[in-house]
Write an enzyme that holds these catalytic residues in place. Structure first.
Site, short mmCIF file in Angstrom:
data_model
loop_
_atom_site.label_atom_id
_atom_site.label_comp_id
_atom_site.label_asym_id
_atom_site.label_seq_id
_atom_site.Cartn_x
_atom_site.Cartn_y
_atom_site.Cartn_z
NE ARG A 1 -2.53 -2.27 2.93
CZ ARG A 1 -2.86 -2.21 4.37
NH1 ARG A 1 -3.56 -1.35 4.91
NH2 ARG A 1 -2.58 -3.30 5.20
CD GLU B 1 -3.65 -2.73 14.46
OE1 GLU B 1 -3.66 -2.20 13.37
OE2 GLU B 1 -4.56 -2.42 15.48
O1 LIG Z 1 2.79 0.91 11.65
P1 LIG Z 1 2.56 -0.59 11.34
O2 LIG Z 1 2.09 -1.16 12.61
O3 LIG Z 1 3.75 -0.99 11.10
O4 LIG Z 1 1.67 -0.92 10.22
C1 LIG Z 1 1.32 -0.11 9.22
C2 LIG Z 1 1.61 -1.05 8.06
O5 LIG Z 1 0.88 -2.38 7.94
C3 LIG Z 1 0.04 -2.19 6.86
O6 LIG Z 1 0.98 -2.92 5.73
P2 LIG Z 1 0.95 -4.56 5.73
O7 LIG Z 1 2.35 -4.94 6.23
O8 LIG Z 1 -0.25 -4.96 6.32
O9 LIG Z 1 1.29 -4.74 4.09
P3 LIG Z 1 0.44 -4.53 2.66
O10 LIG Z 1 0.63 -2.92 2.47
O11 LIG Z 1 1.06 -5.34 1.71
O12 LIG Z 1 -1.08 -4.86 3.06
C4 LIG Z 1 0.18 -0.73 6.10
O13 LIG Z 1 0.28 -0.50 4.87
C5 LIG Z 1 1.54 -0.08 6.78
O14 LIG Z 1 2.66 -0.37 6.08
N1 LIG Z 2 -6.06 -1.24 11.45
C1 LIG Z 2 -5.47 -1.10 10.33
N2 LIG Z 2 -5.99 -0.94 9.28
C2 LIG Z 2 -5.49 -1.07 7.82
N3 LIG Z 2 -4.07 -1.24 7.81
C3 LIG Z 2 -3.56 -1.50 8.86
N4 LIG Z 2 -2.15 -2.10 9.00
C4 LIG Z 2 -1.86 -2.02 10.30
N5 LIG Z 2 -2.90 -1.93 11.08
C5 LIG Z 2 -3.91 -1.52 10.13
#
Ligand SMILES: O=P(O)(O)OC[C@H]1O[C@H](OP(=O)(O)OP(=O)(O)O)[C@H](O)[C@@H]1O
Ligand SMILES: Nc1ncnc2[nH]cnc12
Length: 176
Positions: free
Chosen positions: A63, A100
């Protein structure tokens, strides 16, 4: 409609108990599918970070790419991908981190940032800050200067910003 008239939160879909019980998932696909709102969001981010005099934007997959790449183009600079381990084909450095929900490892190409470059980290969402703290670690290892961080969404209740001490942070939307 001009960018200042959008309430961006109206375009975020909140889904309870995804991907785990207790998580309130902030789904940005409902914002991305509207080209005018997506463009307005990136434009507001660009205006907020313009003063930082960025040389390159770095964003974590997946993302972080849909925010970081258009933001880099809007700023007139290049984009350095931060990927999950095992995806980048060239020489890399890696670092592990907690989410998270779950655990992961991030990687960057060793030649993706030149020493002394001013880097803006961009992502869709700041939660615990683990992803961005790890991204900062990687960028610093490459000799980059983390000039700022920009997010569509900040989950303030997870206090991720406390991990980004000294970094100029911009969040388009905040959930308390
Ligand atoms: O502040 P944090 O606790 O680190 O969480 C935030 C991160 O989690 C999600 O990515 P994810 O690793 O789920 O990957 P994605 O973008 O591939 O869905 C989001 O896009 C952030 O990069
Ligand atoms: N609550 C949340 N919603 C969407 N993306 C996330 N990545 C980590 N926590 C998230």
């Amino acid at each position: 409609m001009t960018s200042s008239t959008y309430n961006f939160k109206d375009y975020i879909r909140v889904i309870s108990d995804f991907p785990q019980p207790g998580i309130r998932f902030k789904d940005i696909t409902t914002l991305l599918k509207d080209g005018d709102v997506y463009r307005a969001a990136i434009e507001q981010m660009r205006a907020a970070v313009e003063h930082l005099k960025i040389d390159v934007v770095a964003g974590p997959e997946a993302r972080g790419f849909v925010v970081g790449a258009p933001l880099a183009l809007a700023l007139g600079v290049g984009f350095a991908p931060i990927r999950k381990s095992g995806k980048l084909p060239g020489a890399t450095i890696t670092a592990s981190y907690d989410l998270e929900y779950g655990k992961d490892q991030l990687a960057m190409h060793t030649d993706s940032i030149s020493p002394g470059q001013r880097v803006l980290i961009a992502d869709d969402l700041l939660a615990t800050g683990g992803t961005i703290a790890t991204s900062i670690n990687l960028i610093k290892q490459l000799g980059g200067e983390v000039a700022g961080a920009a997010f569509l969404i900040e989950l303030a209740y997870l206090t991720g910003r406390s991990k980004l001490d000294g970094v100029d942070i911009f969040s388009l939307m905040t959930y308390e």
